[in-house]
Design a protein around this motif. Structure first.
Motif, mmCIF file in Angstrom:
data_model
loop_
_atom_site.group_PDB
_atom_site.id
_atom_site.type_symbol
_atom_site.label_atom_id
_atom_site.label_comp_id
_atom_site.label_asym_id
_atom_site.label_seq_id
_atom_site.Cartn_x
_atom_site.Cartn_y
_atom_site.Cartn_z
ATOM 1 N N GLU A 33 0.611 -1.216 -0.122
ATOM 2 C CA GLU A 33 0.091 -0.091 -0.098
ATOM 3 C C GLU A 33 0.896 1.355 -0.045
ATOM 4 O O GLU A 33 2.005 1.075 -0.315
ATOM 5 C CB GLU A 33 -0.901 -0.085 1.180
ATOM 6 C CG GLU A 33 -1.932 -1.301 1.076
ATOM 7 C CD GLU A 33 -3.008 -1.458 2.211
ATOM 8 O OE1 GLU A 33 -3.287 -0.135 2.859
ATOM 9 O OE2 GLU A 33 -3.703 -2.055 2.200
ATOM 10 N N ALA A 34 0.170 2.536 0.097
ATOM 11 C CA ALA A 34 0.988 3.550 0.160
ATOM 12 C C ALA A 34 2.321 3.585 1.115
ATOM 13 O O ALA A 34 2.148 3.158 2.122
ATOM 14 C CB ALA A 34 0.118 4.724 0.555
ATOM 15 N N ASN A 35 3.428 4.124 0.457
ATOM 16 C CA ASN A 35 4.623 4.136 1.319
ATOM 17 C C ASN A 35 5.373 2.705 1.724
ATOM 18 O O ASN A 35 5.999 2.670 2.650
ATOM 19 C CB ASN A 35 4.645 5.032 2.519
ATOM 20 C CG ASN A 35 4.322 6.443 2.166
ATOM 21 O OD1 ASN A 35 4.843 7.051 1.201
ATOM 22 N ND2 ASN A 35 3.177 7.181 2.719
ATOM 23 N N GLU A 36 4.954 1.555 1.054
ATOM 24 C CA GLU A 36 5.198 0.214 1.367
ATOM 25 C C GLU A 36 5.825 -0.332 0.205
ATOM 26 O O GLU A 36 5.860 0.039 -0.964
ATOM 27 C CB GLU A 36 3.954 -0.763 1.744
ATOM 28 C CG GLU A 36 3.378 -0.146 3.116
ATOM 29 C CD GLU A 36 2.300 -1.060 3.291
ATOM 30 O OE1 GLU A 36 1.642 -1.163 4.663
ATOM 31 O OE2 GLU A 36 1.727 -1.609 2.599
ATOM 32 N N VAL A 37 6.940 -1.391 0.358
ATOM 33 C CA VAL A 37 7.844 -2.134 -0.266
ATOM 34 C C VAL A 37 7.425 -3.368 -0.361
ATOM 35 O O VAL A 37 7.427 -4.005 0.646
ATOM 36 C CB VAL A 37 9.191 -1.642 -0.244
ATOM 37 C CG1 VAL A 37 10.148 -2.415 -1.183
ATOM 38 C CG2 VAL A 37 9.403 -0.268 -0.277
ATOM 39 N N ARG A 38 7.297 -4.253 -1.293
ATOM 40 C CA ARG A 38 7.206 -5.807 -1.306
ATOM 41 C C ARG A 38 8.383 -6.248 -1.683
ATOM 42 O O ARG A 38 8.843 -5.954 -2.687
ATOM 43 C CB ARG A 38 6.055 -6.044 -2.162
ATOM 44 C CG ARG A 38 5.697 -7.793 -1.912
ATOM 45 C CD ARG A 38 4.323 -8.164 -2.256
ATOM 46 N NE ARG A 38 4.046 -7.943 -3.684
ATOM 47 C CZ ARG A 38 2.873 -8.339 -4.259
ATOM 48 N NH1 ARG A 38 1.736 -8.924 -3.308
ATOM 49 N NH2 ARG A 38 2.520 -8.234 -5.474
ATOM 50 N N ILE A 39 9.126 -7.244 -0.890
ATOM 51 C CA ILE A 39 10.280 -7.701 -1.176
ATOM 52 C C ILE A 39 10.330 -9.232 -1.355
ATOM 53 O O ILE A 39 9.746 -9.815 -0.423
ATOM 54 C CB ILE A 39 11.388 -7.294 0.215
ATOM 55 C CG1 ILE A 39 11.263 -5.496 0.243
ATOM 56 C CG2 ILE A 39 12.586 -7.852 0.072
ATOM 57 C CD1 ILE A 39 11.886 -5.331 1.618
ATOM 58 N N LYS A 40 11.033 -9.951 -2.159
ATOM 59 C CA LYS A 40 11.353 -11.261 -2.258
ATOM 60 C C LYS A 40 12.672 -11.381 -1.400
ATOM 61 O O LYS A 40 13.728 -10.978 -1.822
ATOM 62 C CB LYS A 40 11.427 -11.456 -3.840
ATOM 63 C CG LYS A 40 11.851 -13.011 -3.985
ATOM 64 C CD LYS A 40 11.999 -13.340 -5.369
ATOM 65 C CE LYS A 40 13.304 -12.947 -6.036
ATOM 66 N NZ LYS A 40 13.676 -13.832 -6.936
ATOM 67 N N ILE A 41 12.394 -12.344 -0.349
ATOM 68 C CA ILE A 41 13.466 -12.370 0.639
ATOM 69 C C ILE A 41 14.392 -13.588 -0.230
ATOM 70 O O ILE A 41 13.871 -14.730 -0.497
ATOM 71 C CB ILE A 41 12.866 -12.941 1.937
ATOM 72 C CG1 ILE A 41 12.038 -11.642 2.454
ATOM 73 C CG2 ILE A 41 14.004 -13.295 2.624
ATOM 74 C CD1 ILE A 41 12.992 -10.489 2.764
ATOM 75 N N VAL A 42 15.585 -13.246 -0.395
ATOM 76 C CA VAL A 42 16.481 -14.428 -0.871
ATOM 77 C C VAL A 42 17.217 -15.132 0.280
ATOM 78 O O VAL A 42 17.149 -16.265 0.053
ATOM 79 C CB VAL A 42 17.599 -13.809 -1.556
ATOM 80 C CG1 VAL A 42 18.780 -14.720 -2.126
ATOM 81 C CG2 VAL A 42 16.716 -13.093 -3.089
ATOM 82 N N ALA A 43 17.563 -14.521 1.362
ATOM 83 C CA ALA A 43 18.268 -15.443 2.289
ATOM 84 C C ALA A 43 17.984 -14.447 3.804
ATOM 85 O O ALA A 43 17.740 -13.452 3.700
ATOM 86 C CB ALA A 43 19.913 -15.214 2.150
ATOM 87 N N THR A 44 17.967 -15.473 5.020
ATOM 88 C CA THR A 44 17.792 -14.882 6.073
ATOM 89 C C THR A 44 18.429 -15.440 7.280
ATOM 90 O O THR A 44 18.827 -16.716 7.099
ATOM 91 C CB THR A 44 16.422 -14.801 6.564
ATOM 92 O OG1 THR A 44 15.939 -14.374 7.828
ATOM 93 C CG2 THR A 44 15.750 -16.365 6.768
#
Length: 378
Positions: A33-44
């Motif tokens: 939504e507004a001011n958000e970023v969707r991220i594909k997590i590669v490693a944790t």
């Protein structure tokens, strides 16, 4: 086909309730939504904070949740109002935000952000908003991040853009443990060249504190831990001495005082036990010693006696190593890329997200420094 603007179904490790194994589930991740970023997590990485949340008394209303806060990934899409990030950017999620506009962010006195704990409920460590659902139920985002998922959605003030050449399966550790320990020595304690230091606890955070003491120019770095298997790793990262409290029949602060002509100049506590916090303070030279508390606990009070401080000791706390997150994380990634920061030495196990419960068992029994789990292919 582009996934932007669409719900993504993906794999995540869900903690349905405390004191139970995580369950690999298919979850739905809504668009940003507004001011958000969707991220594909590669490693944790797996941090002890996850164990604390699962097994050490977090309220049940912090569940169900997707844990994980020490990750790295690639921007999949951005919401309205986001100009700092573009799809394809390599990023690290931040458990401590930096809005750059509040009075804390504008002050040189702190690395905290007033919005950080408005986004996250400190008592339950859950994000105040979530873009996750599973089996028709809302799933909380741990510390507003949740890196034990193939995709996550995070506010732009809690994301740092990093060098596009950075290996995500290494630099993910900068998202928590490395900055927390290294910065406690360099930024908070302000370790001085030629000084004598003691680091209590040789998990990843303590080992990073050892590394920070060395980077700051300490002459002598005494690593303190009851697990002798940690000694060699500490010496690789800069420790000059190792002390096991179990090898002595007197309090550890007395042992260190004898070793250092009255006490160390700086001590860093990375265990999270109040008795160790007191020992770390008492290990400091009374006239000017500085003790920094890093270990997290909400249990009990630290029994400090006024004479322990009156002569000149200083007791300080450190959160995320005093780093301003959006600024500091890219700087630490650059230091690694420039071979000025060690990361590979912290990684004792490489696993997959499907093996998360095995990783938790390794950490519970002190059999790892850091496990890095692959989550999604790059």
């Amino acid at each position: 086909m582009s996934t932007a603007g669409k719900v993504i179904k993906c794999k995540a490790a869900v903690a349905w309730e405390p004191n139970k194994p995580l369950v690999i589930e298919e979850i739905e991740v809504a668009p940003p939504e507004a001011n958000e970023v969707r991220i594909k997590i590669v490693a944790t990485g797996l941090c002890h904070t996850e164990l604390y949340h699962l097994y050490e008394g977090m309220p049940k209303d912090g569940f169900p949740t997707v844990l994980g806060h020490e990750g790295a990934g690639i921007v999949e899409s951005v919401g309205p109002g986001v100009t700092e990030f573009q799809p394809g950017d390599k990023v690290i999620p931040l458990s401590i935000s930096q809005c750059k506009e509040c009075r804390f962010c504008k002050s040189p006195k702190t690395n905290q952000c007033e919005l950080a704990w408005k986004r996250v409920c400190l008592e339950t460590m859950k994000g105040m908003e979530t873009r996750f659902t599973c089996k028709g139920k809302k799933i909380f985002q741990f510390i507003g991040t949740s890196t034990f998922s193939e995709y996550t959605v995070i506010n732009k003030i809690a994301v740092a853009k990093i060098d596009p050449a950075a290996p995500l399966d290494k630099v993910c550790l900068i998202g928590c443990g490395i900055c927390t320990g290294y910065g406690a020595a360099v930024n908070t304690a302000k370790v001085e060249p030629g000084s004598t230091c003691a680091v209590f606890g040789l998990g990843a955070v303590g080992l990073a504190a050892v590394m920070g003491c060395k980077a700051a120019g300490a002459k002598r770095i005494i690593a303190v831990d009851i697990n002798p298997e940690k000694a060699d790793k500490a010496k690789v990262l800069g420790a000059t001495d190792y002390v096991n409290p179990k090898d002595h029949n007197k309090p550890i602060h007395e042992v260190l005082a004898e070793m250092t002509n009255g006490g160390v100049d700086f001590s860093v506590e990375c265990v999270g036990r109040v008795d160790v916090m007191r020992s770390a303070l008492e290990s400091c030279l009374p006239a000017w010693g500085v003790c920094v508390i890093v270990g997290w606990t909400k249990k009990f009070d630290v029994p400090i006696r006024p004479p322990d401080l009156i002569a000149g000791r200083t007791l300080k706390g450190s959160l995320f190593g005093g780093f301003r997150s959006k600024d500091g994380v890219p700087q630490m990634v650059k230091a690694y890329m420039d071979k000025k920061l060690q990361l590979d030495e912290f990684i004792t196990h490489n696993m997959t997200l499907d093996q998360v419960n095995d990783a938790i068992e390794l950490m519970k029994h002190g059999k790892c420094v850091r496990v890095v789990m692959s989550v999604s292919p790059q």
